[in-house]
Scaffold this active site. Structure first.
Site, PDB file in Angstrom:
ATOM      1  CG  HIS A 275      46.170  34.970  42.432  1.00 30.36           C
ATOM      2  ND1 HIS A 275      46.688  35.576  41.302  1.00 30.36           N
ATOM      3  CD2 HIS A 275      44.874  34.676  42.144  1.00 30.36           C
ATOM      4  CE1 HIS A 275      45.734  35.655  40.384  1.00 30.36           C
ATOM      5  NE2 HIS A 275      44.633  35.111  40.863  1.00 30.36           N
TER       6      HIS A 275
ATOM      7  CD  GLN B  22      38.911  28.887  38.354  1.00 33.00           C
ATOM      8  OE1 GLN B  22      39.848  29.348  37.724  1.00 33.00           O
ATOM      9  NE2 GLN B  22      38.948  27.662  38.850  1.00 33.00           N
TER      10      GLN B  22
ATOM     11  CD  GLN C 258      46.395  37.552  36.904  1.00 34.46           C
ATOM     12  OE1 GLN C 258      46.647  36.368  36.714  1.00 34.46           O
ATOM     13  NE2 GLN C 258      45.402  38.185  36.301  1.00 34.46           N
TER      14      GLN C 258
ATOM     15  NE  ARG D 207      45.915  32.951  34.794  1.00 37.91           N
ATOM     16  CZ  ARG D 207      44.942  33.198  35.669  1.00 37.91           C
ATOM     17  NH1 ARG D 207      43.749  32.622  35.504  1.00 37.91           N
ATOM     18  NH2 ARG D 207      45.149  33.992  36.701  1.00 37.91           N
TER      19      ARG D 207
ATOM     20  CB  SER E 278      41.970  36.220  38.950  1.00 31.73           C
ATOM     21  OG  SER E 278      42.847  35.129  38.862  1.00 31.73           O
ATOM     22  CG  LEU E 279      39.284  33.921  33.812  1.00 30.47           C
ATOM     23  CD1 LEU E 279      40.029  33.382  32.620  1.00 30.47           C
ATOM     24  CD2 LEU E 279      38.117  33.044  34.200  1.00 30.47           C
TER      25      LEU E 279
END
Length: 317
Positions: free
Chosen positions: A202, A10, A251, A118, A93-94
């Site tokens: 996170h 992101q 995660q 998500r 991440s994503l």
């Protein structure tokens, strides 16, 4: 050349990403159309036309970046005929979900539905203003962790992204993140700034999101990846469906170990990193993790053809 494919997270989004690929290549058009159908709304129109303020909402940003990144991947492998056999795949991440789609562990349709969910859950998990993130530049990771422990002994603020040497992002409850920013400056941070984000990614505030994602995992069709995925949560490869799901679960509320992931891949003699998707953020982070690593970033035809030429010239192992 021993190489890895990496996919952005992101923040890399921009209005219009992938439009030239959509207009030129059937493979890209197919990706965008499948994403629209899977989500039952015109994600492609939002990506190509905006408005930007809607595209930057987490619920839309996440499937948008995944779709654009996979479009670039499919143009390279299908339209340009490049046979990719990377040593590893990884995503920030994503981007880890994008890597799983590219590796065949998830279908594109399940991937976009999962990250849309998500993003929606992350957006809804914390009331506006209660959560925040900040970037700390110029402090060692152990110093950042000590700062967080000092101002937030009950983990109201945590290290969220270990991006590169000297760059750590923290996340948590707004008041504690603000205190950590001030303490980081006292400890000698070159820069400590609050980030414009819609949720404290996170961090422990995302635990309810992980629980709901776990249920969504059960509705997806999972396959063994055709290439090892280096997981954010461990900076180690995962091979089985069970391990992949565990990594994605943890995660959600655990730090992204990006710097360690790069160092792991480099230790396995990976010297070249192909960043497929919008932006060049990962290329910059990778170069700061270890000297001598080569990076290529591609989200348009010209850059993809540069990567294709590497393989056509026989430079890839």
């Amino acid at each position: 050349m021993r190489y890895a494919l990496v996919f952005p997270g992101q923040g890399a989004q921009e209005v219009g990403m992938g439009k030239s690929l959509y207009d030129t290549f059937d493979a890209a058009r197919d990706v965008f159309q499948k994403a629209d159908h899977a989500l039952n709304f015109k994600l492609s129109q939002l990506i190509f036309e905006g408005p930007e303020e809607k595209l930057t909402l987490t619920a839309f940003t996440q499937p948008a970046i995944l779709t654009a990144s996979i479009a670039a991947y499919r143009v390279l492998t299908e339209s340009m005929g490049v046979s990719l056999k990377p040593a590893f795949l990884a995503g920030h991440s994503l981007g880890e979900y994008t890597a799983l789609v590219a590796a065949g562990a998830l279908s594109l349709e399940d991937g976009v539905r999962l990250v849309h969910l998500r993003g929606s859950l992350m957006q809804e998990a914390v009331p506006e203003g209660k959560g925040a993130m900040a970037a700390l530049i110029g402090l060692e990771p152990d110093v950042v962790e000590e700062v967080c422990r000092r101002v937030a002994p009950n983990k109201e603020c945590q290290a969220a992204n270990f991006n590169s040497p000297g760059q750590v992002v923290i996340s948590g409850e707004t008041s504690f993140v603000e205190k950590a920013v001030e303490e980081a400056k006292v400890q000698g941070a070159r820069k400590a700034v609050m980030l414009k984000v819609s949720a404290p990614f996170h961090s422990n505030l995302m635990v309810p999101v992980a629980d709901q994602l776990q249920k969504a995992f059960e509705k997806c069709q999972w396959n063994l990846p055709h290439c090892p995925i280096v997981a954010n949560v461990s900076a180690q490869p995962v091979f089985t469906v069970e391990d992949i799901q565990k990594a994605l679960f943890h995660q959600t509320y655990s730090p992204v170990l990006w710097a360690d992931s790069v160092l792991y891949m480099a230790s396995q003699e990976v010297d070249t990193y192909l960043e497929l998707g919008p932006g060049t953020v990962l290329a910059g982070l990778i170069k700061r993790c270890q000297k001598g690593l080569k990076t290529y970033s591609a989200m348009n035809e010209e850059d993809l053809r540069i990567i294709a030429a590497l393989f056509n010239e026989g430079g890839a192992a």
